[in-house]
Scaffold this motif. Sequence first.
Motif, PDB file in Angstrom:
ATOM      1  N   THR A  85       0.689  -1.234   0.080  1.00  0.00           N
ATOM      2  CA  THR A  85       0.141   0.216   0.296  1.00  0.00           C
ATOM      3  C   THR A  85       0.768   0.905   0.385  1.00  0.00           C
ATOM      4  O   THR A  85       0.325   2.230  -0.366  1.00  0.00           O
ATOM      5  CB  THR A  85      -1.077   0.171   1.253  1.00  0.00           C
ATOM      6  OG1 THR A  85      -1.517  -1.034   1.554  1.00  0.00           O
ATOM      7  CG2 THR A  85      -1.651   1.423   1.256  1.00  0.00           C
ATOM      8  N   ASN A  86       1.944   1.263   0.789  1.00  0.00           N
ATOM      9  CA  ASN A  86       2.544   2.451   0.722  1.00  0.00           C
ATOM     10  C   ASN A  86       3.914   2.880  -0.271  1.00  0.00           C
ATOM     11  O   ASN A  86       4.059   4.001  -0.297  1.00  0.00           O
ATOM     12  CB  ASN A  86       3.614   2.466   2.244  1.00  0.00           C
ATOM     13  CG  ASN A  86       2.174   2.965   3.290  1.00  0.00           C
ATOM     14  OD1 ASN A  86       2.285   3.699   3.545  1.00  0.00           O
ATOM     15  ND2 ASN A  86       2.117   1.698   4.330  1.00  0.00           N
ATOM     16  N   ILE A  87       3.940   2.136  -0.599  1.00  0.00           N
ATOM     17  CA  ILE A  87       5.273   1.860  -1.835  1.00  0.00           C
ATOM     18  C   ILE A  87       4.573   2.421  -2.471  1.00  0.00           C
ATOM     19  O   ILE A  87       4.396   3.695  -4.318  1.00  0.00           O
ATOM     20  CB  ILE A  87       5.416   0.595  -1.974  1.00  0.00           C
ATOM     21  CG1 ILE A  87       6.984   0.393  -1.051  1.00  0.00           C
ATOM     22  CG2 ILE A  87       6.422   0.714  -3.540  1.00  0.00           C
ATOM     23  CD1 ILE A  87       7.032  -0.685  -1.571  1.00  0.00           C
ATOM     24  N   PHE A 110       8.262  -4.648  -5.260  1.00  0.00           N
ATOM     25  CA  PHE A 110       7.883  -4.833  -4.317  1.00  0.00           C
ATOM     26  C   PHE A 110       7.637  -6.441  -4.618  1.00  0.00           C
ATOM     27  O   PHE A 110       8.744  -7.238  -3.301  1.00  0.00           O
ATOM     28  CB  PHE A 110       5.881  -4.487  -5.012  1.00  0.00           C
ATOM     29  CG  PHE A 110       4.948  -5.131  -4.463  1.00  0.00           C
ATOM     30  CD1 PHE A 110       4.901  -4.631  -3.399  1.00  0.00           C
ATOM     31  CD2 PHE A 110       4.681  -5.473  -5.481  1.00  0.00           C
ATOM     32  CE1 PHE A 110       4.009  -5.067  -2.452  1.00  0.00           C
ATOM     33  CE2 PHE A 110       3.453  -7.182  -4.678  1.00  0.00           C
ATOM     34  CZ  PHE A 110       3.387  -6.756  -3.465  1.00  0.00           C
ATOM     35  N   PHE A 111       7.876  -7.100  -6.055  1.00  0.00           N
ATOM     36  CA  PHE A 111       8.355  -8.603  -5.282  1.00  0.00           C
ATOM     37  C   PHE A 111       9.262  -9.256  -4.873  1.00  0.00           C
ATOM     38  O   PHE A 111       9.424 -10.253  -3.752  1.00  0.00           O
ATOM     39  CB  PHE A 111       7.630  -9.478  -6.763  1.00  0.00           C
ATOM     40  CG  PHE A 111       6.141  -9.409  -6.929  1.00  0.00           C
ATOM     41  CD1 PHE A 111       5.077 -10.289  -6.684  1.00  0.00           C
ATOM     42  CD2 PHE A 111       6.118  -8.553  -8.010  1.00  0.00           C
ATOM     43  CE1 PHE A 111       3.759 -10.167  -6.139  1.00  0.00           C
ATOM     44  CE2 PHE A 111       4.460  -8.281  -8.475  1.00  0.00           C
ATOM     45  CZ  PHE A 111       3.739  -9.166  -7.666  1.00  0.00           C
ATOM     46  N   PRO A 112      10.847  -8.709  -5.600  1.00  0.00           N
ATOM     47  CA  PRO A 112      11.610  -8.854  -4.920  1.00  0.00           C
ATOM     48  C   PRO A 112      12.115  -8.620  -3.378  1.00  0.00           C
ATOM     49  O   PRO A 112      12.288  -9.434  -2.487  1.00  0.00           O
ATOM     50  CB  PRO A 112      13.032  -8.267  -5.609  1.00  0.00           C
ATOM     51  CG  PRO A 112      12.279  -7.818  -6.545  1.00  0.00           C
ATOM     52  CD  PRO A 112      10.592  -7.967  -6.039  1.00  0.00           C
ATOM     53  N   THR A 114       6.556   3.897   3.307  1.00  0.00           N
ATOM     54  CA  THR A 114       6.684   5.480   2.912  1.00  0.00           C
ATOM     55  C   THR A 114       7.377   6.173   2.579  1.00  0.00           C
ATOM     56  O   THR A 114       7.249   6.917   1.515  1.00  0.00           O
ATOM     57  CB  THR A 114       5.646   5.976   4.428  1.00  0.00           C
ATOM     58  OG1 THR A 114       4.959   4.775   5.083  1.00  0.00           O
ATOM     59  CG2 THR A 114       5.509   7.207   3.902  1.00  0.00           C
ATOM     60  N   LEU A 115       8.408   5.979   3.285  1.00  0.00           N
ATOM     61  CA  LEU A 115       9.793   6.870   2.946  1.00  0.00           C
ATOM     62  C   LEU A 115      10.471   6.301   1.152  1.00  0.00           C
ATOM     63  O   LEU A 115      10.948   6.996   0.394  1.00  0.00           O
ATOM     64  CB  LEU A 115      10.613   6.920   3.670  1.00  0.00           C
ATOM     65  CG  LEU A 115      11.108   7.390   4.987  1.00  0.00           C
ATOM     66  CD1 LEU A 115      11.186   6.763   6.299  1.00  0.00           C
ATOM     67  CD2 LEU A 115      10.370   8.973   5.222  1.00  0.00           C
ATOM     68  N   MET A 116       9.831   5.167   1.316  1.00  0.00           N
ATOM     69  CA  MET A 116      10.443   4.592  -0.366  1.00  0.00           C
ATOM     70  C   MET A 116       9.970   4.976  -1.134  1.00  0.00           C
ATOM     71  O   MET A 116      10.124   5.327  -2.038  1.00  0.00           O
ATOM     72  CB  MET A 116      10.404   2.779  -0.207  1.00  0.00           C
ATOM     73  CG  MET A 116      11.070   2.079  -1.166  1.00  0.00           C
ATOM     74  SD  MET A 116      11.120   0.491  -1.146  1.00  0.00           S
ATOM     75  CE  MET A 116      12.055  -0.145  -0.075  1.00  0.00           C
ATOM     76  N   VAL A 160       7.048   1.538 -12.743  1.00  0.00           N
ATOM     77  CA  VAL A 160       7.523   0.055 -13.081  1.00  0.00           C
ATOM     78  C   VAL A 160       8.948   0.036 -11.638  1.00  0.00           C
ATOM     79  O   VAL A 160       9.111  -1.624 -11.470  1.00  0.00           O
ATOM     80  CB  VAL A 160       8.404   0.230 -14.288  1.00  0.00           C
ATOM     81  CG1 VAL A 160       9.924  -0.857 -14.764  1.00  0.00           C
ATOM     82  CG2 VAL A 160       7.527   0.185 -15.952  1.00  0.00           C
ATOM     83  N   VAL A 161       9.187   0.647 -11.378  1.00  0.00           N
ATOM     84  CA  VAL A 161      10.559   0.666 -10.091  1.00  0.00           C
ATOM     85  C   VAL A 161       9.687   0.107  -8.806  1.00  0.00           C
ATOM     86  O   VAL A 161      10.414  -0.837  -8.107  1.00  0.00           O
ATOM     87  CB  VAL A 161      11.277   2.012 -10.074  1.00  0.00           C
ATOM     88  CG1 VAL A 161      12.131   1.807  -8.584  1.00  0.00           C
ATOM     89  CG2 VAL A 161      11.598   2.641 -11.041  1.00  0.00           C
ATOM     90  N   ALA A 162       8.546   1.089  -8.985  1.00  0.00           N
ATOM     91  CA  ALA A 162       7.672   0.701  -7.336  1.00  0.00           C
ATOM     92  C   ALA A 162       7.322  -1.197  -7.948  1.00  0.00           C
ATOM     93  O   ALA A 162       7.482  -2.387  -6.450  1.00  0.00           O
ATOM     94  CB  ALA A 162       6.477   0.697  -7.828  1.00  0.00           C
TER      95      ALA A 162
END
Length: 245
Positions: A63-65, A168-170, A145-147, A162-164
Amino acid sequence: MRLALVHARFQLLETIRIPIALVGSAFFPAASMLFFVVPFAGDDPVAATYATASMVTFAVMSTNIFQYGIGVAEDRAQPWDPYLRTLPAGAAPRFAGRILAGLLMTVFSLLPVVVIAAVGTEARISGPAFLAALGTTVVVAVPFTLMGLAIGYSLPSKAAIVVAQVLFFPLAFGGGLILPPGSSPGFIEAIAPYLPTRGAAELMWAAVGDFRVNPTALVMLGVWVVVLAGLAGWAYRRDEGRRFS
């Protein structure tokens, strides 16, 4: 505080107007509960409790990313964002409002996880442990949140998406969120303590059960918070300098 609440209301209204955004924030944690936790750990009270705590961490992270990473990048592309930066109130109310809205979205994403755990598994938690888990949820939201803010303020919206997704999965698999504590493959257990997801997950496991936190994971979580706070602050100042100087 009043201005922060106004900004939070604005952020929530923008999100509610696109219902798929609400569904998406809750889908991945709920789907992970149904596919990974209920069939494999649902009958074991201890394993189900720890696995639910992992999925709570999973929901907080996702959610936060995505909320901040993609949301901030999209807002920067709109004319409304530069106008808000010209107002005399400064950036603090907007940041506070965005964080309040993000916390409410996080709570919304956690509801399906809690309901599935209560109905479909043998997970059990005491009242004090539940309150501890609530407080821990706020704490573990900080690095993600900071990320998200670092991604959102440093990249355009298409790149931020794309970056998010790439991160996310790794982070989820590398941190050992998909399996109960100690059940991940050896190479995952070796790298997990150095990822922010593992430190966050271990805090959640300690809140809901008798789990001893790995000091390395806790120290690295603090390191990640400091580094990500620096990156988020740098990205904000860089964006402000490029567009408003």
